[in-house]
Write a protein that holds these residues in place. Structure first.
Motif, PDB file in Angstrom:
ATOM      1  N   LEU A  51       0.860  -1.185   0.000  1.00  0.00           N
ATOM      2  CA  LEU A  51       0.000   0.000   0.000  1.00  0.00           C
ATOM      3  C   LEU A  51       0.895   1.233   0.000  1.00  0.00           C
ATOM      4  CD1 LEU A  51      -2.619  -1.121   2.674  1.00  0.00           C
ATOM      5  CD2 LEU A  51      -3.061  -0.858   0.222  1.00  0.00           C
ATOM      6  N   ASN A  52       0.740   2.096  -0.997  1.00  0.00           N
ATOM      7  CA  ASN A  52       1.516   3.333  -1.091  1.00  0.00           C
ATOM      8  C   ASN A  52       0.691   4.509  -0.582  1.00  0.00           C
ATOM      9  OD1 ASN A  52       3.985   2.429  -2.605  1.00  0.00           O
ATOM     10  ND2 ASN A  52       2.422   1.800  -4.072  1.00  0.00           N
ATOM     11  N   ASP A  53       1.334   5.392   0.182  1.00  0.00           N
ATOM     12  CA  ASP A  53       0.644   6.539   0.762  1.00  0.00           C
ATOM     13  C   ASP A  53       1.519   7.788   0.588  1.00  0.00           C
ATOM     14  OD1 ASP A  53      -0.632   8.439   2.262  1.00  0.00           O
ATOM     15  OD2 ASP A  53      -0.897   7.185   4.037  1.00  0.00           O
ATOM     16  N   PHE A  54       1.140   8.648  -0.354  1.00  0.00           N
ATOM     17  CA  PHE A  54       1.858   9.891  -0.604  1.00  0.00           C
ATOM     18  C   PHE A  54       1.316  11.039   0.235  1.00  0.00           C
ATOM     19  CE2 PHE A  54       2.622   7.287  -4.274  1.00  0.00           C
ATOM     20  CZ  PHE A  54       3.920   7.585  -4.666  1.00  0.00           C
ATOM     21  N   GLN A  55       0.013  11.062   0.462  1.00  0.00           N
ATOM     22  CA  GLN A  55      -0.626  12.183   1.147  1.00  0.00           C
ATOM     23  C   GLN A  55      -0.168  12.310   2.591  1.00  0.00           C
ATOM     24  OE1 GLN A  55      -2.725  14.549  -0.289  1.00  0.00           O
ATOM     25  NE2 GLN A  55      -2.262  15.559   1.663  1.00  0.00           N
ATOM     26  N   THR A  56      -0.065  11.187   3.297  1.00  0.00           N
ATOM     27  CA  THR A  56       0.356  11.239   4.700  1.00  0.00           C
ATOM     28  C   THR A  56       1.791  11.717   4.824  1.00  0.00           C
ATOM     29  OG1 THR A  56      -1.183   9.465   5.287  1.00  0.00           O
ATOM     30  CG2 THR A  56       0.633   9.886   6.803  1.00  0.00           C
ATOM     31  N   ALA A  57       2.651  11.267   3.920  1.00  0.00           N
ATOM     32  CA  ALA A  57       4.048  11.733   3.946  1.00  0.00           C
ATOM     33  C   ALA A  57       4.111  13.231   3.711  1.00  0.00           C
ATOM     34  CB  ALA A  57       4.856  10.992   2.890  1.00  0.00           C
ATOM     35  N   SER A 105       4.434  18.980   6.051  1.00  0.00           N
ATOM     36  CA  SER A 105       3.853  20.322   6.077  1.00  0.00           C
ATOM     37  C   SER A 105       3.163  20.665   7.397  1.00  0.00           C
ATOM     38  CB  SER A 105       2.852  20.483   4.927  1.00  0.00           C
ATOM     39  OG  SER A 105       1.785  19.557   5.056  1.00  0.00           O
ATOM     40  N   LYS A 106       2.564  19.657   8.058  1.00  0.00           N
ATOM     41  CA  LYS A 106       1.778  19.913   9.260  1.00  0.00           C
ATOM     42  C   LYS A 106       2.386  19.325  10.526  1.00  0.00           C
ATOM     43  CE  LYS A 106      -2.456  19.731   6.486  1.00  0.00           C
ATOM     44  NZ  LYS A 106      -3.746  19.036   6.291  1.00  0.00           N
ATOM     45  N   GLY A 107       3.279  18.346  10.364  1.00  0.00           N
ATOM     46  CA  GLY A 107       3.888  17.707  11.517  1.00  0.00           C
ATOM     47  C   GLY A 107       3.240  16.373  11.844  1.00  0.00           C
ATOM     48  N   LEU A 108       4.017  15.498  12.495  1.00  0.00           N
ATOM     49  CA  LEU A 108       3.545  14.148  12.821  1.00  0.00           C
ATOM     50  C   LEU A 108       2.398  14.172  13.810  1.00  0.00           C
ATOM     51  CD1 LEU A 108       3.822  11.071  12.679  1.00  0.00           C
ATOM     52  CD2 LEU A 108       5.610  11.223  14.430  1.00  0.00           C
ATOM     53  N   VAL A 109       2.455  15.057  14.798  1.00  0.00           N
ATOM     54  CA  VAL A 109       1.405  15.121  15.818  1.00  0.00           C
ATOM     55  C   VAL A 109       0.058  15.429  15.176  1.00  0.00           C
ATOM     56  CG1 VAL A 109       0.588  16.343  17.867  1.00  0.00           C
ATOM     57  CG2 VAL A 109       3.011  15.774  17.642  1.00  0.00           C
ATOM     58  N   SER A 110       0.053  16.356  14.232  1.00  0.00           N
ATOM     59  CA  SER A 110      -1.193  16.722  13.550  1.00  0.00           C
ATOM     60  C   SER A 110      -1.765  15.542  12.781  1.00  0.00           C
ATOM     61  CB  SER A 110      -0.932  17.891  12.596  1.00  0.00           C
ATOM     62  OG  SER A 110      -2.082  18.189  11.835  1.00  0.00           O
ATOM     63  N   VAL A 111      -0.896  14.776  12.120  1.00  0.00           N
ATOM     64  CA  VAL A 111      -1.344  13.597  11.358  1.00  0.00           C
ATOM     65  C   VAL A 111      -1.922  12.545  12.295  1.00  0.00           C
ATOM     66  CG1 VAL A 111      -0.568  11.671   9.913  1.00  0.00           C
ATOM     67  CG2 VAL A 111       0.219  13.993   9.426  1.00  0.00           C
ATOM     68  N   LEU A 112      -1.264  12.324  13.431  1.00  0.00           N
ATOM     69  CA  LEU A 112      -1.754  11.337  14.390  1.00  0.00           C
ATOM     70  C   LEU A 112      -3.094  11.754  14.989  1.00  0.00           C
ATOM     71  CD1 LEU A 112       1.575  10.416  16.229  1.00  0.00           C
ATOM     72  CD2 LEU A 112       0.352   9.060  14.526  1.00  0.00           C
ATOM     73  N   LYS A 113      -3.248  13.026  15.298  1.00  0.00           N
ATOM     74  CA  LYS A 113      -4.514  13.511  15.858  1.00  0.00           C
ATOM     75  C   LYS A 113      -5.657  13.347  14.863  1.00  0.00           C
ATOM     76  CE  LYS A 113      -2.885  16.920  19.221  1.00  0.00           C
ATOM     77  NZ  LYS A 113      -2.843  18.373  19.580  1.00  0.00           N
ATOM     78  N   ALA A 114      -5.355  13.538  13.582  1.00  0.00           N
ATOM     79  CA  ALA A 114      -6.381  13.388  12.550  1.00  0.00           C
ATOM     80  C   ALA A 114      -6.622  11.930  12.170  1.00  0.00           C
ATOM     81  CB  ALA A 114      -5.975  14.185  11.309  1.00  0.00           C
ATOM     82  N   LYS A 115      -5.848  11.024  12.774  1.00  0.00           N
ATOM     83  CA  LYS A 115      -5.961   9.580  12.519  1.00  0.00           C
ATOM     84  C   LYS A 115      -5.797   9.257  11.030  1.00  0.00           C
ATOM     85  CE  LYS A 115      -9.029   8.843  16.467  1.00  0.00           C
ATOM     86  NZ  LYS A 115     -10.334   8.312  16.938  1.00  0.00           N
TER      87      LYS A 115
END
Length: 207
Positions: A36-42, A47-57
């Motif tokens: 599974l390839n994921d470009f958007q999360t990377a 741009s937003k930081g890892l914490v922001s990505v984790l909070k948004a699940k």
């Protein structure tokens, strides 16, 4: 005196046998993986930081992932280091920096060569590892190079094969490559029979 002599021989035999335990270095194996390839999360992490990505699940959000398949070749370099070569194919919209959006799914071919640095040997049922490598990709007329860095788990199947669960972060080396995650799960089976070491026969002299 006779009992002491026999005890010494027994201990020597045990030490000799223990020193010749079979190596847990991996034999050559072939496997297949679902990826599974994921470009958007990377992109969001940058741009937003890892914490922001984790909070948004969004870290393992299936809606952001594009499926593909891979063929893998594995070989043990030592008890704690394996070599793995992979050839992967996916149909997706690959974002290339400074290029207009393609807005269509096209075949992405990626090839990589990595080493798996295992924390345990293959004699354990579950072995965590770190993988580092180099890779190249082709999308339409664009060629690129990247460096995969990841974490994984290897699950042993009675020493005849392995299940691999792996997540890689692929770092661009050339301008046509893009940051992305590649998650995979696969299975590999030995293609070379493991050499069995015959134990030495220690003759006990007559007393």
């Amino acid at each position: 005196m006779k009992n002491i002599y026999l005890l010494i021989i027994t201990i020597a035999t045990f030490i000799t046998s223990y020193g010749q335990n079979e190596s847990y270095k991996k034999t050559k194996a072939l496997g297949i993986s679902f990826i599974l390839n994921d470009f958007q999360t990377a992109s969001d992490i940058r741009s937003k930081g890892l914490v922001s990505v984790l909070k948004a699940k969004n870290f393992f959000n299936s809606k952001r992932q594009e499926p593909g398949m891979a063929i893998n070749y594995l070989s043990g370099l030592s008890e704690h280091v394996d070599f793995i070569a992979s050839l992967e194919g996916s149909f997706l919209d690959y974002p290339i920096k400074n290029q207009p959006d393609f807005n269509q799914n096209t075949f992405l071919l990626e090839a990589s060569a990595s080493v798996n640095l295992k924390l345990l040997t293959d004699k354990y049922w579950v072995t965590p590892y770190i993988d580092l490598g180099v890779g190249a990709s082709n999308y339409k007329k664009y060629f690129a190079a990247f460096a995969p860095v990841g974490l994984g788990l290897q699950i042993s199947l009675f020493r005849e094969g392995f299940i691999f669960i792996n997540s890689q972060y692929r770092i661009p080396v050339t301008e046509n490559a893009s940051y992305h995650f590649t998650h995979s799960i696969g299975i590999a089976s030995n293609i070379v029979a493991k050499k069995e070491i015959a134990p030495k026969v220690v003759e006990i002299p007559e007393i």
